[in-house]
Design an enzyme around this catalytic site. Structure first.
Site, PDB file in Angstrom:
ATOM      1  N   CYS A 134      52.646  42.618  77.996  1.00 42.09           N
ATOM      2  CA  CYS A 134      53.108  43.732  77.267  1.00 42.09           C
ATOM      3  C   CYS A 134      53.727  44.722  78.136  1.00 42.09           C
ATOM      4  CB  CYS A 134      52.064  44.391  76.547  1.00 42.09           C
ATOM      5  SG  CYS A 134      50.449  44.480  77.445  1.00 42.09           S
ATOM      6  N   HIS A 166      51.592  51.637  75.262  1.00 42.32           N
ATOM      7  CA  HIS A 166      51.642  51.800  76.571  1.00 42.32           C
ATOM      8  C   HIS A 166      52.928  52.935  77.382  1.00 42.32           C
ATOM      9  CE1 HIS A 166      48.929  48.582  76.769  1.00 42.32           C
ATOM     10  NE2 HIS A 166      49.290  47.933  77.101  1.00 42.32           N
TER      11      HIS A 166
END
Length: 355
Positions: free
Chosen positions: A130, A242
């Site tokens: 990711c 994130h």
């Protein structure tokens, strides 16, 4: 024409997001099946606003006649069932780390290297980590302009990267703080509530963690084999989204105006860079969004041809489920899924694989 699509690991956080995004983006499906472990078989799960799927048992499922399988069940399970699905003629898009560095299996971020999909000689395509995915979406237009030779990145990774149990642990510890309950540490190495942990995945011999190693090797496989990467990956008490602070060193002189223009045009990127209070994007603002947001763009004066930036993205979407669905969309757009002959006409010798 519609396709028959299987979602493996459908009851997990990423599996549910896969089903949601398939419906949201109106991927051309004739039939969708939700697959999971035997203990989840029989449960019901939503696909879109009106359809409810009954979860079927992965262990007894026959992939013959199915076109695409989106896998997110954990690496050990993908290792067993992804090759079985591919052998049955179903192209596999795998979200786990198991196949990422294997030859004959492209590692794909569609905005960066969609052409690599046609080199999937084993019928499996891997989704990157990711944190790698969002970074490369942001850096690809800059690499095309200035040729990046070195990346230094610090990540601030949400607990959803560790799955539902990680999110539950942050919630429980946060709630417990206010009622004087001692924190229970199970999913992470230390308390995550009101804390940051500079440790994701296991430590390797050189002192890096495997998460940091992934960012380096995946960047080289996806974008350029000559790029050097130093990553420090940190878990933070954020549920979803994130963040990354990135500094790049380039071969060519960096022009800030050209960098801004390239980022504004780049697919999958939204540039919001206002040099004022609040003129940047934070992780809570990117939840549920498809884009990778870039902010804090500025010259890095500490190196020659340096540039620094901040980027955030919903790790359950672009970092996992959205990227996988975009790979499926690219397969359809490139005409690679025809009459069950998915990649045979596109096979290349392993030594010719450039990604």
């Amino acid at each position: 024409m519609g396709y028959r699509v299987a979602v493996v690991g459908a009851t997990g956080a990423v599996g549910r997001e896969l089903l949601r995004i398939l419906a949201e983006r109106e991927f051309p499906v004739d039939e969708v099946v939700a697959l999971a472990s035997p203990r989840s078989a029989g449960r019901e799960i939503s696909f879109g606003d009106k359809t409810v799927l009954k979860v079927q048992n992965l262990e007894t499922f026959d992939f013959k006649g199915w076109d695409i399988a989106l896998f997110s069940p954990g690496g050990a399970i993908s290792a067993v069932y992804a090759p079985k699905a591919a052998a049955a003629g179903c192209v596999v898009i795998d979200n786990t780390s198991h196949f990422r560095m294997e030859p004959g299996i492209p590692l794909v971020v569609p905005e960066v290297n969609a052409a690599a999909i046609g080199k999937a000689s084993r019928g499996i395509i891997a989704n990157p980590n990711c944190s790698t995915a969002q970074m490369l979406v942001a850096l690809k237009p800059l690499h095309d302009l200035f040729r990046i030779k070195r990346i230094v990145v610090s990540t601030y990774q949400a607990v959803s990267g560790a799955g539902k149990d990680g999110m539950d642990e942050l919630f429980a510890q946060t709630k417990g703080t206010f009622v004087n309950d001692p924190p229970t540490v199970a999913q992470f190495t230390k308390q995550i509530a009101f804390n940051v942990i500079p440790h994701i995945d296991r430590f390797m011999d050189d002192g890096a963690t495997k998460e940091e190693w992934k960012m380096a090797v995946e960047t080289r496989k996806i974008m350029d084999p000559d790029i050097k990467v130093l990553a420090t990956c940190v878990r933070v008490p954020v549920f979803i989204g994130h963040s990354e602070a990135i500094s790049i060193e380039c071969e060519k002189p960096v022009d800030l105006k050209k960098a801004r223009e390239a980022l504004r045009r780049a697919p999958g990127v939204i540039l919001r860079d206002e040099r004022e209070d609040g003129g940047y994007v934070t992780p809570i603002e990117c939840v549920g969004e498809d884009a990778t947001y870039v902010s804090r763009l500025r010259i890095d004066p500490s190196v020659e041809n340096g540039l620094a930036l901040w980027c955030v993205s919903d790790n359950l979407r672009k970092g996992a489920a959205l990227n996988a669905v975009q790979i499926a969309e690219s397969i359809v757009e490139q005409g690679l899924l025809k009459d069950g002959q998915l990649f045979r006409r596109n096979e290349v010798p392993e030594e010719d694989e450039a990604e």
